[in-house]
Design an enzyme around this catalytic site. Structure first.
Site, PDB file in Angstrom:
ATOM      1  N   GLN A 100       0.849  -1.194   0.000  1.00 20.37           N
ATOM      2  CA  GLN A 100       0.000   0.000   0.000  1.00 20.37           C
ATOM      3  C   GLN A 100       0.885   1.244   0.000  1.00 20.37           C
ATOM      4  O   GLN A 100       0.385   2.356  -0.073  1.00 20.37           O
ATOM      5  CB  GLN A 100      -0.872   0.001   1.257  1.00 20.37           C
ATOM      6  CG  GLN A 100      -1.820  -1.181   1.331  1.00 20.37           C
ATOM      7  CD  GLN A 100      -2.376  -1.335   2.741  1.00 20.37           C
ATOM      8  OE1 GLN A 100      -3.384  -0.733   3.094  1.00 20.37           O
ATOM      9  NE2 GLN A 100      -1.728  -2.130   3.565  1.00 20.37           N
ATOM     10  N   HIS A 118      -1.536   1.302  -4.263  1.00 17.40           N
ATOM     11  CA  HIS A 118      -1.947   2.710  -4.158  1.00 17.40           C
ATOM     12  C   HIS A 118      -1.072   3.636  -4.988  1.00 17.40           C
ATOM     13  O   HIS A 118      -1.017   4.835  -4.729  1.00 17.40           O
ATOM     14  CB  HIS A 118      -1.940   3.159  -2.679  1.00 17.40           C
ATOM     15  CG  HIS A 118      -3.014   2.491  -1.864  1.00 17.40           C
ATOM     16  ND1 HIS A 118      -3.016   2.469  -0.489  1.00 17.40           N
ATOM     17  CD2 HIS A 118      -4.129   1.821  -2.236  1.00 17.40           C
ATOM     18  CE1 HIS A 118      -4.087   1.807  -0.052  1.00 17.40           C
ATOM     19  NE2 HIS A 118      -4.771   1.398  -1.090  1.00 17.40           N
ATOM     20  N   GLY A 187       3.228  -4.264   9.013  1.00 19.21           N
ATOM     21  CA  GLY A 187       3.182  -2.806   9.164  1.00 19.21           C
ATOM     22  C   GLY A 187       1.972  -2.145   8.546  1.00 19.21           C
ATOM     23  O   GLY A 187       2.070  -1.061   7.990  1.00 19.21           O
ATOM     24  N   ASN A 213       3.464  -6.674  13.352  1.00 12.54           N
ATOM     25  CA  ASN A 213       3.062  -5.296  13.595  1.00 12.54           C
ATOM     26  C   ASN A 213       3.572  -4.843  14.956  1.00 12.54           C
ATOM     27  O   ASN A 213       3.803  -5.673  15.834  1.00 12.54           O
ATOM     28  CB  ASN A 213       1.533  -5.193  13.581  1.00 12.54           C
ATOM     29  CG  ASN A 213       1.010  -4.543  12.311  1.00 12.54           C
ATOM     30  OD1 ASN A 213       1.616  -3.613  11.789  1.00 12.54           O
ATOM     31  ND2 ASN A 213      -0.107  -5.031  11.820  1.00 12.54           N
ATOM     32  N   GLU A 215       1.753  -3.075  16.991  1.00 13.39           N
ATOM     33  CA  GLU A 215       0.614  -3.248  17.906  1.00 13.39           C
ATOM     34  C   GLU A 215      -0.412  -4.143  17.248  1.00 13.39           C
ATOM     35  O   GLU A 215      -0.454  -4.247  16.025  1.00 13.39           O
ATOM     36  CB  GLU A 215      -0.045  -1.888  18.164  1.00 13.39           C
ATOM     37  CG  GLU A 215       0.776  -0.991  19.045  1.00 13.39           C
ATOM     38  CD  GLU A 215       0.370   0.462  18.902  1.00 13.39           C
ATOM     39  OE1 GLU A 215      -0.679   0.732  18.283  1.00 13.39           O
ATOM     40  OE2 GLU A 215       1.122   1.318  19.396  1.00 13.39           O
ATOM     41  N   ALA A 232       9.118  -3.833  12.309  1.00 12.11           N
ATOM     42  CA  ALA A 232       9.375  -4.695  11.153  1.00 12.11           C
ATOM     43  C   ALA A 232      10.875  -4.806  10.866  1.00 12.11           C
ATOM     44  O   ALA A 232      11.347  -5.826  10.375  1.00 12.11           O
ATOM     45  CB  ALA A 232       8.630  -4.146   9.933  1.00 12.11           C
TER      46      ALA A 232
HETATM   47  P1  NAD Z   1      -1.442   2.833   8.849  1.00 13.47           P
HETATM   48  O1  NAD Z   1      -0.787   4.114   9.229  1.00 13.47           O
HETATM   49  O2  NAD Z   1      -2.916   2.737   8.891  1.00 13.47           O
HETATM   50  O3  NAD Z   1      -0.899   1.646   9.784  1.00 13.47           O
HETATM   51  C1  NAD Z   1       0.460   1.450  10.027  1.00 13.47           C
HETATM   52  C2  NAD Z   1       0.597   0.205  10.896  1.00 13.47           C
HETATM   53  O4  NAD Z   1       1.978  -0.065  11.024  1.00 13.47           O
HETATM   54  C3  NAD Z   1       0.018   0.368  12.308  1.00 13.47           C
HETATM   55  O5  NAD Z   1      -0.634  -0.840  12.642  1.00 13.47           O
HETATM   56  C4  NAD Z   1       1.265   0.581  13.171  1.00 13.47           C
HETATM   57  O6  NAD Z   1       1.116   0.072  14.491  1.00 13.47           O
HETATM   58  C5  NAD Z   1       2.270  -0.245  12.410  1.00 13.47           C
HETATM   59  N1  NAD Z   1       3.657   0.189  12.571  1.00 13.47           N
HETATM   60  C6  NAD Z   1       4.144   1.431  12.795  1.00 13.47           C
HETATM   61  N2  NAD Z   1       5.486   1.406  12.842  1.00 13.47           N
HETATM   62  C7  NAD Z   1       5.844   0.123  12.633  1.00 13.47           C
HETATM   63  C8  NAD Z   1       7.084  -0.551  12.568  1.00 13.47           C
HETATM   64  N3  NAD Z   1       8.268   0.091  12.716  1.00 13.47           N
HETATM   65  N4  NAD Z   1       7.098  -1.885  12.333  1.00 13.47           N
HETATM   66  C9  NAD Z   1       5.934  -2.570  12.183  1.00 13.47           C
HETATM   67  N5  NAD Z   1       4.726  -1.995  12.241  1.00 13.47           N
HETATM   68  C10 NAD Z   1       4.687  -0.660  12.469  1.00 13.47           C
HETATM   69  O7  NAD Z   1      -0.854   2.452   7.436  1.00 13.47           O
HETATM   70  P2  NAD Z   1      -1.491   1.571   6.274  1.00 13.47           P
HETATM   71  O8  NAD Z   1      -2.258   0.441   6.851  1.00 13.47           O
HETATM   72  O9  NAD Z   1      -0.390   1.289   5.326  1.00 13.47           O
HETATM   73  O10 NAD Z   1      -2.542   2.529   5.573  1.00 13.47           O
HETATM   74  C11 NAD Z   1      -2.217   3.868   5.315  1.00 13.47           C
HETATM   75  C12 NAD Z   1      -2.316   4.308   3.870  1.00 13.47           C
HETATM   76  O11 NAD Z   1      -1.435   5.424   3.764  1.00 13.47           O
HETATM   77  C13 NAD Z   1      -1.828   3.328   2.868  1.00 13.47           C
HETATM   78  O12 NAD Z   1      -2.820   3.277   1.939  1.00 13.47           O
HETATM   79  C14 NAD Z   1      -0.570   3.938   2.240  1.00 13.47           C
HETATM   80  O13 NAD Z   1      -0.794   4.083   0.835  1.00 13.47           O
HETATM   81  C15 NAD Z   1      -0.467   5.316   2.739  1.00 13.47           C
HETATM   82  N6  NAD Z   1       0.862   5.691   3.317  1.00 13.47           N
HETATM   83  C16 NAD Z   1       2.009   5.322   2.696  1.00 13.47           C
HETATM   84  C17 NAD Z   1       3.245   5.667   3.228  1.00 13.47           C
HETATM   85  C18 NAD Z   1       4.482   5.212   2.519  1.00 13.47           C
HETATM   86  O14 NAD Z   1       4.454   5.012   1.306  1.00 13.47           O
HETATM   87  N7  NAD Z   1       5.580   5.005   3.242  1.00 13.47           N
HETATM   88  C19 NAD Z   1       3.306   6.403   4.409  1.00 13.47           C
HETATM   89  C20 NAD Z   1       2.099   6.795   5.038  1.00 13.47           C
HETATM   90  C21 NAD Z   1       0.876   6.412   4.474  1.00 13.47           C
END
Ligand code: NAD
Length: 247
Positions: A100, A118, A187, A213, A215, A232
């Site tokens: 994503q 996405h 994640g 994850n 949490e 992760a």
């Molecule tokens: P989310 O923010 O809803 O969830 C992130 C999850 O990762 C949470 O459950 C959190 O507890 C966990 N997390 C945080 N740090 C972590 C780590 N170091 N190791 C393991 N787990 C960890 O994100 P989502 O479910 O991907 O949905 C958000 C949407 O936002 C997606 O559609 C994505 O396209 C977009 N997004 C992308 C980026 C990116 O490309 N890096 C960044 C922010 C949002």
């Protein structure tokens, strides 16, 4: 058997394993996720900044968020979680990643089969005339870039709320979910549909869900078979080490 040994056993016995990754995988590369307390949604209300109608109404306002996100993604490097997933693919133990994320970091870490659910923030397109632009065609400065054909403000090729998932990505990921024996969910809060349906499809066919994850999520007490808690960047290399031990 501890959780890592159990996860390794599932992966070894699976003829096709996929991974569903989310923003959490890139947090250790310096890109905040959206829903954590320090995530981007704390600063930018998604209804105000991440809906396609908001972009149509006031693209310059939305570019404030895009500039901030691009500043982070452009300087980010793949972390040990991205590298471990690339290693799993090299070992022949991971078929594809459905991500994503929009930051290109899986590809930069060496993963080859990556489905971008996405989109990818490195590309731009015009929502009015359909023109598409690759990263080399624009140097992003301080002003939102304009379309070279119709002069409208361009949009990064990422999926905003209210837009549809790229057809090929949707089709391919559903095909994989309907074939996989195991899915690693890493994640992601697994609340954004339709990406969130992927682990459910695998589970409904008798496959296994390994969740990694920080949490617990909505999946943990419902369909997760093995839960590996932690960042992760730590848990994925530990899983690879466990799999190497049992080679
Ligand atoms: P989310 O923010 O809803 O969830 C992130 C999850 O990762 C949470 O459950 C959190 O507890 C966990 N997390 C945080 N740090 C972590 C780590 N170091 N190791 C393991 N787990 C960890 O994100 P989502 O479910 O991907 O949905 C958000 C949407 O936002 C997606 O559609 C994505 O396209 C977009 N997004 C992308 C980026 C990116 O490309 N890096 C960044 C922010 C949002």
């Amino acid at each position: 058997m501890d959780n890592y040994a159990e996860a390794a056993k599932i992966i070894k016995n699976s003829s096709l394993t996929i991974a569903l990754t989310g923003a959490g995988v890139s947090v250790e590369s310096g890109i905040p996720d959206f829903r954590s307390p320090t995530g981007l949604w704390e600063k930018y209300n998604p209804a105000e900044y991440a809906h396609i109608d908001a972009f149509r109404r006031d693209p310059r306002k939305i570019w404030n968020m895009i500039f901030e996100l691009m500043g982070m993604t452009n300087s980010a490097q793949p972390n040990s979680a991205h590298l471990a997933l690339a290693e799993l693919e090299n070992m022949g133990l991971l078929h594809s990643i459905i991500t994503q994320n929009i930051d290109n970091l899986h590809q930069r870490a060496g993963s080859k089969n990556v489905i971008e659910f996405h989109g990818n923030a490195e590309y731009l397109h015009c929502i009015y005339c359909g023109a598409q632009y690759s990263p080399e065609e624009f140097v992003i400065g301080t002003e939102p870039p304009a379309c070279k054909s119709c002069n409208e403000i361009l949009k990064p090729s990422v999926i905003f709320f209210g837009e549809t998932i790229p057809y090929d990505a949707l089709l391919e990921s559903q095909k994989l979910a309907n074939t996989a024996d195991a899915v690693l969910v890493v994640g992601t809060s697994a609340v954004v549909y339709p990406a969130s349906s992927i682990p459910h499809i695998v589970k409904s066919r008798g496959g296994s869900v390994i969740e990694m994850n920080l949490e617990q999520t909505v999946l943990t007490s419902s369909i997760t078979d093995v839960y590996l808690q932690g960042s992760a960047g730590e848990t994925l290399p530990m899983l690879v080490a466990q799999l190497r031990k049992s080679e």
